[in-house]
Design a protein around this motif. Sequence first.
Motif, PDB file in Angstrom:
ATOM      1  N   VAL A  30      36.840  47.154  36.791  1.00  0.00           N
ATOM      2  CA  VAL A  30      35.696  47.482  36.023  1.00  0.00           C
ATOM      3  C   VAL A  30      35.755  48.928  35.676  1.00  0.00           C
ATOM      4  N   THR A  31      35.507  49.091  34.360  1.00  0.00           N
ATOM      5  CA  THR A  31      35.450  50.655  34.134  1.00  0.00           C
ATOM      6  C   THR A  31      33.923  50.935  33.521  1.00  0.00           C
ATOM      7  N   ILE A  32      33.447  52.080  34.001  1.00  0.00           N
ATOM      8  CA  ILE A  32      32.223  52.887  33.961  1.00  0.00           C
ATOM      9  C   ILE A  32      32.433  54.076  33.234  1.00  0.00           C
ATOM     10  N   SER A  33      31.339  54.243  32.416  1.00  0.00           N
ATOM     11  CA  SER A  33      31.310  55.367  31.571  1.00  0.00           C
ATOM     12  C   SER A  33      29.973  56.307  31.768  1.00  0.00           C
ATOM     13  N   LEU A  48      38.417  46.186  42.645  1.00  0.00           N
ATOM     14  CA  LEU A  48      37.717  45.012  43.554  1.00  0.00           C
ATOM     15  C   LEU A  48      38.244  45.413  44.915  1.00  0.00           C
ATOM     16  N   LYS A  49      37.232  45.703  45.854  1.00  0.00           N
ATOM     17  CA  LYS A  49      37.498  46.137  47.238  1.00  0.00           C
ATOM     18  C   LYS A  49      36.954  44.889  48.205  1.00  0.00           C
ATOM     19  N   ARG A  50      35.749  44.401  47.727  1.00  0.00           N
ATOM     20  CA  ARG A  50      35.410  43.143  48.486  1.00  0.00           C
ATOM     21  C   ARG A  50      34.406  42.333  47.831  1.00  0.00           C
ATOM     22  N   CYS A  70      29.818  42.290  44.546  1.00  0.00           N
ATOM     23  CA  CYS A  70      31.077  42.884  44.248  1.00  0.00           C
ATOM     24  C   CYS A  70      30.999  44.058  44.653  1.00  0.00           C
ATOM     25  N   LYS A  71      32.109  44.512  45.510  1.00  0.00           N
ATOM     26  CA  LYS A  71      32.225  45.943  45.599  1.00  0.00           C
ATOM     27  C   LYS A  71      33.404  46.530  45.203  1.00  0.00           C
ATOM     28  N   TYR A  72      33.644  47.861  44.846  1.00  0.00           N
ATOM     29  CA  TYR A  72      34.654  48.323  43.951  1.00  0.00           C
ATOM     30  C   TYR A  72      34.863  49.624  44.527  1.00  0.00           C
TER      31      TYR A  72
END
Length: 148
Positions: free
Chosen positions: A123-126, A110-112, A87-89
């Motif tokens: 998605v969320t990242i911290s 989501l890009k690809r 999964c690419k974001y």
Amino acid sequence: FTAAFLALVFILAAVSTTEAGKKEKPEKKAKKSDCGEWQWSVCVPTNGDCGLGTREGTRTGAECKQTTKTQKCKIPCNWKKQFGAECKYQFQAWGECDLNTALKTRTGNLKRALHNADCQKTVTISKPCGKLTKPKPQGKFYLLKAAH
């Protein structure tokens, strides 16, 4: 030379007449298959957590000649693995630091998705904010400096 040319023209005319007289065969009907769609596992790298690897495919059906197969695949090494290696974001800029948690966050869309992977739409990242610079009280600083 003229006789050879006329013979060639005659042969070509005979061949084209024979071809035109032949009936065209109807195309073979496509055989309906009771085979199900291929279901693919995630890509498993040969070495490490990215690069070249393989994935397994399975399908069902009583008349299927092939129900399992292995396919080569590749997991890009610059993708964030925590959201799925296939999964690419596309991520937004980092947000402001939350002083209560000392974390900053950003969201990715989501890009690809490789190989029809099941990926989350967002998605969320911290991550930690880094060094927090607290403002120093100006009055005490000048008093200490003046005392020296």
